[in-house]
Design an enzyme around this catalytic site. Structure first.
Site, PDB file in Angstrom:
ATOM      1  N   SER A  70      23.447  29.634  22.669  1.00  9.49           N
ATOM      2  CA  SER A  70      23.636  28.220  22.120  1.00  9.49           C
ATOM      3  C   SER A  70      24.237  27.042  23.178  1.00  9.49           C
ATOM      4  O   SER A  70      25.602  27.529  24.213  1.00  9.49           O
ATOM      5  CB  SER A  70      25.032  28.412  21.058  1.00  9.49           C
TER       6      SER A  70
ATOM      7  N   HIS B  35      19.142  28.466  21.155  1.00  8.13           N
ATOM      8  CA  HIS B  35      19.954  27.682  19.842  1.00  8.13           C
ATOM      9  C   HIS B  35      20.636  26.437  20.320  1.00  8.13           C
ATOM     10  O   HIS B  35      21.429  26.446  21.357  1.00  8.13           O
ATOM     11  CB  HIS B  35      21.258  29.028  19.513  1.00  8.13           C
TER      12      HIS B  35
ATOM     13  N   ASP C  84      22.127  23.917  18.270  1.00  6.00           N
ATOM     14  CA  ASP C  84      23.189  23.123  16.714  1.00  6.00           C
ATOM     15  C   ASP C  84      22.990  21.523  16.903  1.00  6.00           C
ATOM     16  O   ASP C  84      23.537  20.901  17.713  1.00  6.00           O
ATOM     17  CB  ASP C  84      24.494  24.199  17.500  1.00  6.00           C
TER      18      ASP C  84
ATOM     19  N   MET D 104      24.417  18.850  14.777  1.00  2.00           N
ATOM     20  CA  MET D 104      25.450  18.315  14.142  1.00  2.00           C
ATOM     21  C   MET D 104      25.433  17.057  13.783  1.00  2.00           C
ATOM     22  O   MET D 104      25.258  16.808  15.020  1.00  2.00           O
ATOM     23  CB  MET D 104      26.341  18.969  14.793  1.00  2.00           C
TER      24      MET D 104
ATOM     25  N   HIS E 194      18.934  24.602  14.088  1.00  3.04           N
ATOM     26  CA  HIS E 194      19.863  25.582  13.259  1.00  3.04           C
ATOM     27  C   HIS E 194      20.309  23.430  13.337  1.00  3.04           C
ATOM     28  O   HIS E 194      21.398  23.094  13.666  1.00  3.04           O
ATOM     29  CB  HIS E 194      21.804  25.680  14.083  1.00  3.04           C
TER      30      HIS E 194
ATOM     31  N   MET F 235      22.807  21.410  11.223  1.00  3.92           N
ATOM     32  CA  MET F 235      23.960  21.228  10.087  1.00  3.92           C
ATOM     33  C   MET F 235      24.088  20.046   9.712  1.00  3.92           C
ATOM     34  O   MET F 235      24.820  18.935  10.355  1.00  3.92           O
ATOM     35  CB  MET F 235      25.403  21.279  11.629  1.00  3.92           C
TER      36      MET F 235
ATOM     37  N   MET G 286      26.670  32.804   8.753  1.00  2.00           N
ATOM     38  CA  MET G 286      27.721  32.012  10.327  1.00  2.00           C
ATOM     39  C   MET G 286      28.518  32.754   9.772  1.00  2.00           C
ATOM     40  O   MET G 286      29.312  33.207   9.171  1.00  2.00           O
ATOM     41  CB  MET G 286      28.259  30.505   9.142  1.00  2.00           C
TER      42      MET G 286
ATOM     43  N   ASP H 164      25.924  34.459  13.256  1.00  2.00           N
ATOM     44  CA  ASP H 164      26.244  32.716  14.797  1.00  2.00           C
ATOM     45  C   ASP H 164      27.897  32.432  14.302  1.00  2.00           C
ATOM     46  O   ASP H 164      28.115  31.824  13.128  1.00  2.00           O
ATOM     47  CB  ASP H 164      25.233  31.774  13.925  1.00  2.00           C
TER      48      ASP H 164
END
Ligand code: DX5
Ligand code: ZN
Length: 235
Positions: free
Chosen positions: A10, A35, A37, A39, A68, A70, A139, A175
């Protein structure tokens, strides 16, 4: 389930001031996927980076970009992440009422579709979309921050989802808080893709990252050992 165990470092734990170098370095160190992330400060209580960053790192590696999301709402942003160069786009089951539609949309754009579950969400939330996904992400921390501790409560859920998957060609990714100490238990429960941020991006680049990835991969293989023994016992 594929035989290989894949490691997806990540970037949340990378040095953002040297992000391009970090991507190249972790790719050369043995990462299978990268990965990313995303957000939004709304679905999760933190803001990371957006599609322009995906676009900027896309030319730096041939490794699949495992994005990913979020974010909520997610639907309006799927196209921009697809165009930025994501290979796998994962949305949260909790991010909105139209999960089935979001997953269809991702595949229509030629990308692999993933669905993620927060720790409090039961596996039944995805029972009617199993034929729409290429990846399920469990998660093992509450999403929003790197460096948290692995939630052992999720092991049973991972095993239940592995059963639900059956023969479908779906990756099962975990994750949050993954380290060499818990990688085997996640794999034994049925995970075949491990995300790790802080356990990979520690030390001083290149060689340290390679050692960190190898340590997780080697530990993870221990989670497959009982199945191998059972198979050979069965002849
Ligand atoms: C958490 C993220 C994870 C996390 C992984 O919201 O989705 O990818 O940053 O980092 P570690 O491995 O440090 O928990
Ligand atoms: Zn993540």
């Amino acid at each position: 389930m594929t035989d290989d165990i894949l490691i997806s470092p990540s970037l949340l734990a990378a040095d953002f001031a040297r992000l391009g170098e970090e991507v190249a370095s972790v790719a050369a160190a043995g990462a299978d996927w990268i990965h990313c992330d995303i957000m939004d400060g709304h679905f999760v209580p933190n803001i990371s980076f957006g599609a322009d960053v995906i676009k900027a790192i896309r030319p730096l590696t041939a490794k699949p970009l495992d994005v990913h999301l979020m974010i909520a709402p997610v639907e309006p942003y799927l196209e921009v992440f697809a165009k930025a160069g994501a290979d796998i786009i994962t949305v949260h089951a909790e991010a909105g009422p139209h999960l089935d539609r979001s997953l269809q949309r991702i595949r229509t754009m030629g990308k692999k579709a993933g669905v993620s579950l927060c720790p409090a969400t039961p596996e039944t939330a995805i029972q009617y979309v199993l034929d729409r996904v290429d990846l399920i992400l469990v998660m093992t921390v509450n999403p929003g921050f790197g460096g948290q501790s692995f939630l052992g409560s999720q092991i049973e859920k991972i095993a239940r989802i592995r059963n639900m998957i059956g023969d479908r060609p779906i990756h099962l990714e975990v994750d949050g808080g993954i380290t060499p100490d818990n990688a085997a238990s996640a794999v034994a429960a049925g995970a075949d893709v491990l995300v790790a941020g802080s356990a990979v991006f520690r030390g001083h680049g290149g060689l340290d990252y390679a050692n960190n990835i190898a340590a997780i991969r080697n530990a993870a293989k221990g989670g497959r050992a009982p199945a191998v023994r059972l198979r050979s016992a069965a002849g």
